[in-house]
Motif scaffolding. Structure first.
Motif, PDB file in Angstrom:
ATOM      1  N   THR A  82       6.219  -4.130   6.859  1.00  0.00           N
ATOM      2  CA  THR A  82       7.284  -3.118   6.909  1.00  0.00           C
ATOM      3  C   THR A  82       6.648  -1.525   6.585  1.00  0.00           C
ATOM      4  OG1 THR A  82       9.018  -4.672   6.362  1.00  0.00           O
ATOM      5  CG2 THR A  82       9.551  -2.453   5.809  1.00  0.00           C
ATOM      6  N   SER A  83       6.930  -0.536   6.993  1.00  0.00           N
ATOM      7  CA  SER A  83       6.455   0.454   6.952  1.00  0.00           C
ATOM      8  C   SER A  83       7.690   1.639   6.649  1.00  0.00           C
ATOM      9  CB  SER A  83       5.808   1.150   8.133  1.00  0.00           C
ATOM     10  OG  SER A  83       5.249   2.519   8.015  1.00  0.00           O
ATOM     11  N   GLU A  84       7.463   2.207   5.540  1.00  0.00           N
ATOM     12  CA  GLU A  84       8.694   3.196   5.105  1.00  0.00           C
ATOM     13  C   GLU A  84       8.102   4.735   5.090  1.00  0.00           C
ATOM     14  OE1 GLU A  84      12.196   4.121   2.114  1.00  0.00           O
ATOM     15  OE2 GLU A  84      11.255   1.968   2.052  1.00  0.00           O
ATOM     16  N   THR A  85       8.644   5.702   5.651  1.00  0.00           N
ATOM     17  CA  THR A  85       8.023   7.019   5.586  1.00  0.00           C
ATOM     18  C   THR A  85       9.442   7.925   5.175  1.00  0.00           C
ATOM     19  OG1 THR A  85       8.713   7.859   7.901  1.00  0.00           O
ATOM     20  CG2 THR A  85       6.431   6.885   7.278  1.00  0.00           C
ATOM     21  N   GLU A  86       9.220   9.092   5.012  1.00  0.00           N
ATOM     22  CA  GLU A  86      10.516   9.897   4.634  1.00  0.00           C
ATOM     23  C   GLU A  86      11.504   9.839   5.638  1.00  0.00           C
ATOM     24  OE1 GLU A  86      11.730  14.512   3.465  1.00  0.00           O
ATOM     25  OE2 GLU A  86       9.649  14.114   4.315  1.00  0.00           O
ATOM     26  N   THR A  87      11.298   9.814   6.863  1.00  0.00           N
ATOM     27  CA  THR A  87      12.127   9.655   8.100  1.00  0.00           C
ATOM     28  C   THR A  87      12.525   8.593   8.716  1.00  0.00           C
ATOM     29  OG1 THR A  87      10.420  10.242   9.534  1.00  0.00           O
ATOM     30  CG2 THR A  87      11.729  12.231   8.527  1.00  0.00           C
ATOM     31  N   SER A  88      11.791   7.419   8.530  1.00  0.00           N
ATOM     32  CA  SER A  88      12.186   6.058   9.228  1.00  0.00           C
ATOM     33  C   SER A  88      11.577   4.999   8.319  1.00  0.00           C
ATOM     34  CB  SER A  88      11.673   6.145  10.306  1.00  0.00           C
ATOM     35  OG  SER A  88      10.010   6.046  10.351  1.00  0.00           O
ATOM     36  N   THR A  89      12.005   3.789   8.824  1.00  0.00           N
ATOM     37  CA  THR A  89      11.783   2.250   8.179  1.00  0.00           C
ATOM     38  C   THR A  89      11.412   1.507   9.463  1.00  0.00           C
ATOM     39  OG1 THR A  89      13.024   2.572   6.183  1.00  0.00           O
ATOM     40  CG2 THR A  89      12.091   0.486   6.737  1.00  0.00           C
ATOM     41  N   ARG A  90      10.155   0.923   9.732  1.00  0.00           N
ATOM     42  CA  ARG A  90       9.727   0.128  10.629  1.00  0.00           C
ATOM     43  C   ARG A  90       9.597  -1.396  10.333  1.00  0.00           C
ATOM     44  NH1 ARG A  90       6.974   5.098  11.547  1.00  0.00           N
ATOM     45  NH2 ARG A  90       7.632   6.165  13.567  1.00  0.00           N
ATOM     46  N   THR A  91       9.611  -2.167  11.043  1.00  0.00           N
ATOM     47  CA  THR A  91       9.072  -3.609  10.783  1.00  0.00           C
ATOM     48  C   THR A  91       8.279  -3.909  11.994  1.00  0.00           C
ATOM     49  OG1 THR A  91      11.173  -4.615  11.416  1.00  0.00           O
ATOM     50  CG2 THR A  91      10.865  -4.163   9.165  1.00  0.00           C
ATOM     51  N   LEU A  92       7.577  -4.894  11.784  1.00  0.00           N
ATOM     52  CA  LEU A  92       6.530  -5.444  12.937  1.00  0.00           C
ATOM     53  C   LEU A  92       6.492  -7.002  12.334  1.00  0.00           C
ATOM     54  CD1 LEU A  92       4.845  -5.490  15.445  1.00  0.00           C
ATOM     55  CD2 LEU A  92       2.873  -4.735  13.996  1.00  0.00           C
ATOM     56  N   ASP A  93       6.762  -7.995  13.508  1.00  0.00           N
ATOM     57  CA  ASP A  93       6.428  -9.187  13.150  1.00  0.00           C
ATOM     58  C   ASP A  93       5.493  -9.571  14.411  1.00  0.00           C
ATOM     59  OD1 ASP A  93       6.556 -12.151  12.886  1.00  0.00           O
ATOM     60  OD2 ASP A  93       8.549 -12.269  12.848  1.00  0.00           O
ATOM     61  N   LEU A  94       4.140  -9.772  13.969  1.00  0.00           N
ATOM     62  CA  LEU A  94       3.239  -9.770  14.798  1.00  0.00           C
ATOM     63  C   LEU A  94       2.956 -11.341  15.057  1.00  0.00           C
ATOM     64  CD1 LEU A  94       1.227  -8.343  17.083  1.00  0.00           C
ATOM     65  CD2 LEU A  94      -0.435  -8.103  15.133  1.00  0.00           C
ATOM     66  N   ALA A 140       0.927  -1.247  -0.172  1.00  0.00           N
ATOM     67  CA  ALA A 140      -0.057   0.147   0.101  1.00  0.00           C
ATOM     68  C   ALA A 140       0.885   1.395  -0.002  1.00  0.00           C
ATOM     69  CB  ALA A 140      -1.008   0.171   1.237  1.00  0.00           C
ATOM     70  N   VAL A 141       0.276   2.152  -0.442  1.00  0.00           N
ATOM     71  CA  VAL A 141       1.043   3.858  -0.642  1.00  0.00           C
ATOM     72  C   VAL A 141      -0.318   4.593  -0.261  1.00  0.00           C
ATOM     73  CG1 VAL A 141       0.601   3.933  -3.024  1.00  0.00           C
ATOM     74  CG2 VAL A 141       2.224   5.332  -1.919  1.00  0.00           C
ATOM     75  N   GLY A 142       0.460   5.378   0.508  1.00  0.00           N
ATOM     76  CA  GLY A 142      -0.635   6.454   1.040  1.00  0.00           C
ATOM     77  C   GLY A 142       0.182   7.747   1.311  1.00  0.00           C
ATOM     78  N   ALA A 143      -0.700   8.918   1.439  1.00  0.00           N
ATOM     79  CA  ALA A 143      -0.326  10.339   1.564  1.00  0.00           C
ATOM     80  C   ALA A 143      -0.576  10.898   3.170  1.00  0.00           C
ATOM     81  CB  ALA A 143      -0.947  11.261   0.570  1.00  0.00           C
ATOM     82  N   VAL A 144      -1.725  10.030   3.750  1.00  0.00           N
ATOM     83  CA  VAL A 144      -2.291  10.610   4.967  1.00  0.00           C
ATOM     84  C   VAL A 144      -1.959   9.566   6.085  1.00  0.00           C
ATOM     85  CG1 VAL A 144      -4.216  11.391   6.228  1.00  0.00           C
ATOM     86  CG2 VAL A 144      -4.003  12.221   3.809  1.00  0.00           C
ATOM     87  N   PRO A 145      -1.602   9.614   7.169  1.00  0.00           N
ATOM     88  CA  PRO A 145      -1.199  10.835   7.836  1.00  0.00           C
ATOM     89  C   PRO A 145       0.134  11.451   7.293  1.00  0.00           C
ATOM     90  CG  PRO A 145      -0.508   9.131   9.436  1.00  0.00           C
ATOM     91  CD  PRO A 145      -1.302   8.505   8.329  1.00  0.00           C
ATOM     92  N   GLU A 146       0.993  10.804   6.742  1.00  0.00           N
ATOM     93  CA  GLU A 146       2.057  11.369   6.219  1.00  0.00           C
ATOM     94  C   GLU A 146       2.635  10.360   4.963  1.00  0.00           C
ATOM     95  OE1 GLU A 146       5.825  10.604   8.326  1.00  0.00           O
ATOM     96  OE2 GLU A 146       4.511   9.415   9.660  1.00  0.00           O
ATOM     97  N   PRO A 147       3.137  10.690   3.876  1.00  0.00           N
ATOM     98  CA  PRO A 147       3.608   9.895   2.828  1.00  0.00           C
ATOM     99  C   PRO A 147       4.138   8.422   3.170  1.00  0.00           C
ATOM    100  CG  PRO A 147       4.098  11.990   2.214  1.00  0.00           C
ATOM    101  CD  PRO A 147       3.559  12.001   3.620  1.00  0.00           C
ATOM    102  N   TYR A 148       3.760   7.519   2.883  1.00  0.00           N
ATOM    103  CA  TYR A 148       4.186   6.245   3.427  1.00  0.00           C
ATOM    104  C   TYR A 148       4.082   4.931   2.305  1.00  0.00           C
ATOM    105  CZ  TYR A 148      -0.553   4.653   4.423  1.00  0.00           C
ATOM    106  OH  TYR A 148      -2.079   4.157   4.144  1.00  0.00           O
TER     107      TYR A 148
END
Length: 187
Positions: free
Chosen positions: A63-75, A35-43
């Motif tokens: 895995t989530s990527e924004t302009e300032t960070s990359t996060r991962t979650l293994d739930l 997925a790609v989105g612009a709200v709440p911030e581009p991601y």
């Protein structure tokens, strides 16, 4: 028998899009999506979802990527109903059967299919392991799904959580066709 297909939604709430490749096999599903989105911030996000029998979540990797960070979650959810996030216990969601990835119409599929709510009368309350997007923070979420009526092959189901409610349309496979205010299926 395994039925597989791609589903694409315009995600209105994030001003973006999502495509998921979904495989149904008996009472379980596997999916991978982006997925790609612009709200709440581009991601950008990418995810893999696996359920066991009865469409009960086993694992969601995001895995989530924004302009300032990359996060991962293994739930993960074990057979005893215990959840972990990146190997750490998740208090507050013990006993939940499903994950709910924020802004993702696909994760509405599991509870609807488990209880056949797109086809048959009923109302079910659930505790979900809700995951925020793009932050990937896991929180408990109480949700209710209520069958409203049949359509040609699918049905309408009311989703409610707290003060929020929306009447969703599902296809015969249990995938969201229309989630007013959140997403509309394109394919």
């Amino acid at each position: 028998m395994v039925a597989a297909h791609a589903v694409t939604w315009e995600v209105l709430e994030s001003r973006g899009y999502e495509t998921a490749w979904v495989e149904f096999a008996g009472g379980s599903l596997r999916a991978r999506g982006r997925a790609v989105g612009a709200v709440p911030e581009p991601y950008w996000i990418s995810y893999e979802l696996e359920t066991g029998e009865g469409f009960v979540t086993r694992r969601l990797v995001v895995t989530s990527e924004t302009e300032t960070s990359t996060r991962t979650l293994d739930l993960r959810r074990d057979d005893a109903g215990r959840w972990t996030a990146d190997g750490e216990p998740m208090p507050g969601v013990e006993g939940a059967l499903d994950c709910d990835l924020g802004l993702c119409p696909l994760t509405n599929t599991m509870p609807v299919l488990r209880h056949d709510l797109h086809r048959a009368p009923g109302e079910q309350e659930f505790l979900m392991a809700w995951v925020s997007v793009p932050g990937l923070v896991v929180r408990p979420s109480q949700q209710t799904y209520t069958h409203l009526g049949r359509t040609d092959g699918g049905g309408h189901v009311r989703f409610s959580s707290g003060e929020f409610r929306s009447d969703l349309e599902f296809d015969a496979d249990g995938c969201v066709v229309d989630y007013p205010g959140l997403a509309t299926r394109l394919r």
